[in-house]
Design a protein around this motif. Structure first.
Motif, PDB file in Angstrom:
ATOM      1  N   VAL A  82      28.033 -10.923 -13.804  1.00  0.00           N
ATOM      2  CA  VAL A  82      28.344 -13.031 -13.799  1.00  0.00           C
ATOM      3  C   VAL A  82      28.183 -12.799 -12.658  1.00  0.00           C
ATOM      4  O   VAL A  82      29.676 -11.922 -11.944  1.00  0.00           O
ATOM      5  CB  VAL A  82      29.315 -12.769 -15.311  1.00  0.00           C
ATOM      6  CG1 VAL A  82      30.106 -14.466 -14.899  1.00  0.00           C
ATOM      7  CG2 VAL A  82      29.376 -12.620 -16.037  1.00  0.00           C
ATOM      8  N   GLY A 101      30.433 -18.641 -14.057  1.00  0.00           N
ATOM      9  CA  GLY A 101      28.813 -17.654 -13.870  1.00  0.00           C
ATOM     10  C   GLY A 101      28.120 -17.303 -15.203  1.00  0.00           C
ATOM     11  O   GLY A 101      28.762 -17.340 -16.215  1.00  0.00           O
ATOM     12  N   ILE A 156      26.043 -15.318 -17.549  1.00  0.00           N
ATOM     13  CA  ILE A 156      26.679 -13.493 -18.403  1.00  0.00           C
ATOM     14  C   ILE A 156      24.357 -13.250 -17.842  1.00  0.00           C
ATOM     15  O   ILE A 156      23.619 -13.344 -18.697  1.00  0.00           O
ATOM     16  CB  ILE A 156      26.581 -13.388 -19.359  1.00  0.00           C
ATOM     17  CG1 ILE A 156      27.893 -13.840 -19.776  1.00  0.00           C
ATOM     18  CG2 ILE A 156      26.568 -11.572 -20.107  1.00  0.00           C
ATOM     19  CD1 ILE A 156      28.008 -13.970 -21.410  1.00  0.00           C
TER      20      ILE A 156
END
Length: 248
Positions: free
Chosen positions: A28, A170, A172
């Motif tokens: 991430v 963010g 994954i």
């Protein structure tokens, strides 16, 4: 409230994992939301769940709510990531609660430099694509405020934990082949190889021969031999009683 949050945050953090050695299964890259957040997280999967390790910078010192959200979009200061990942329709709670969202990962603590070092093991999320709790392609969001873990006593507490704005987020991103169906470790099958061993010489230790002692034969020339032939030298004779040495 602060002591309560510290206790739950410590419960969510575990010692660093040592079983992964071939790189992360997902990463991430954190981007700014309402704050200038950055950092990188690495996710490792095992048979029981997911390990999350890494750091996030640009935070205010203190505790921050940390969750997996339901959508893999980061627009509008991370608001496009949607609500918490909650495939089973439960209320928001603490990581150790039975009643919790799958994406509820509790709080992480930022130090005086605004850096949060993250090391979390969670068994409600998965990197197994066949699982209902698969999180590949979703978003991780770190919030500006403290997550009250569903104890806030109001409806919003049971949805978001009153964790406030979304400081950063963010996607994954699954790497390393984890997008394929999970298979448990398989035993290595090796063909049978006959073992050829050269014959080994047999070393026998010599055993001593025990010979019973033999009685010694003692020759006695002047004793009767009781039937045994015996030669005496020189020959012995007895002169006749009438022997006269002067007789010719």
């Amino acid at each position: 409230m602060k002591a309560f949050v510290v206790f739950l945050s410590v419960a969510a953090v575990v010692r660093p994992s040592s079983f992964h050695g071939s790189g992360p299964d997902a990463v991430v890259e954190m981007v700014p939301g309402s704050d200038q957040v950055g950092g990188r997280l690495e996710l490792f999967r095992n048979n029981a769940g997911v390990i999350i390790q890494g750091s996030v910078t640009g935070l205010t010192p203190g505790y921050h709510g940390f969750h997996v959200h339901a959508k893999g979009r980061l627009g509008d200061f991370c608001k496009d990531a949607g609500g918490h990942f909650n495939p089973f329709g439960k209320n928001h709670g603490a990581p150790e609660d039975v009643e919790r969202h799958a994406g509820d990962l509790g709080n992480v603590e930022a130090d005086s430099y605004g850096v949060a070092y993250i090391n979390i093991a969670d068994y409600h999320i998965s990197l197994d694509p066949s699982s209902q709790t698969f999180i590949g392609g979703l978003a991780i969001v770190i919030h500006a405020g403290v997550d009250d873990l569903g104890r806030g006593g109001n409806p919003e507490s049971l949805k978001t934990g009153n964790a406030g704005k979304r400081s950063g987020c963010g996607i994954i991103q699954v790497v390393g082949g984890s997008s394929s169906a999970y298979l448990p470790p398989q035993p290595i099958q090796r063909p049978f190889q006959p073992v050829h061993r050269p014959p080994q010489p047999v070393h026998r230790i010599p055993q001593p021969v025990h010979t019973p002692p033999q009685p010694a034969f003692h020759y006695q020339p002047h004793q009767p031999n009781y039937g045994r032939f015996e030669l005496e030298f020189p020959p012995r004779f007895s002169p006749p009683r009438s022997f006269n040495p002067y007789y010719h």
